[in-house]
Design a protein around this motif. Sequence first.
Motif, PDB file in Angstrom:
ATOM      1  N   ASN A  69       0.824  -1.209   0.000  1.00  0.00           N
ATOM      2  CA  ASN A  69       0.000   0.000   0.000  1.00  0.00           C
ATOM      3  C   ASN A  69       0.861   1.264   0.000  1.00  0.00           C
ATOM      4  OD1 ASN A  69      -2.308  -1.583   0.037  1.00  0.00           O
ATOM      5  ND2 ASN A  69      -2.442  -1.581   2.266  1.00  0.00           N
ATOM      6  N   ASN A 144      -7.003   0.652  -5.025  1.00  0.00           N
ATOM      7  CA  ASN A 144      -6.181   1.119  -3.890  1.00  0.00           C
ATOM      8  C   ASN A 144      -4.916   1.811  -4.393  1.00  0.00           C
ATOM      9  OD1 ASN A 144      -8.131   0.039  -2.141  1.00  0.00           O
ATOM     10  ND2 ASN A 144      -7.291  -2.004  -2.487  1.00  0.00           N
ATOM     11  N   GLN A 145      -3.729   1.448  -3.875  1.00  0.00           N
ATOM     12  CA  GLN A 145      -2.478   2.014  -4.392  1.00  0.00           C
ATOM     13  C   GLN A 145      -1.720   0.991  -5.237  1.00  0.00           C
ATOM     14  OE1 GLN A 145      -1.917   5.032  -4.527  1.00  0.00           O
ATOM     15  NE2 GLN A 145      -2.969   6.000  -2.804  1.00  0.00           N
TER      16      GLN A 145
END
Length: 202
Positions: A69, A144-145
């Motif tokens: 992340n 997300n990332q």
Amino acid sequence: MPFELAPLPYAADALEPYFDKATMEIHHGKHHAAYTTNLNNAIAGTELEGKTIEDILKVVDKFTPAVRNNGGGFYNHNLFWSILRPAKENNAPSGELANDINATFGSFDAFKEEFGKAAMGRFGSGWAWLCVNKGKLEICTTANQDNPLMPGVGCEGQPILGIDVWEHAYYLKYQNRRVEYIAAFWNILNWEQIAKNYSVVK
Ligand code: MN
């Protein structure tokens, strides 16, 4: 050397009125800063210490969610700031990149439509990308990332352009209107930098 948060390559208000100063300050100074700090903490004392961010992303599936992340967040935002600049009228690619966008997607407008649809279609937080995959331009999205350098995300290649569709990227100015944020984005793209990214990996 731990990873460091680079300063924005322009003033926080330089992308007004498309990206507002408060969002840029918080996005870079708080969100990107936190990804950077948390990445350093996540890799401290592991075999990943001292590796490049690209090398970390390639093997990220073997490490903790914190590495994934925050490593993604560190890399993605570095790319994002670098492909933006103050607004220009009739902002569009030129040269070989323009030719290849036209050949791949039909026209620059058709490319913008397809990319915008991908960015709108990413449910929740994530990114839409223009990648070079085995020599070809492709549009894809990640959650997300995550990003295309990570294995197994269903979006492959070297990203040369990306848009952050997390609400933290637009909520202060645009609230729920992601479509207006994406429309604003086209005015502030640094096509010279994107063409440079393209020339390195195509
Ligand atoms: Mn972000």
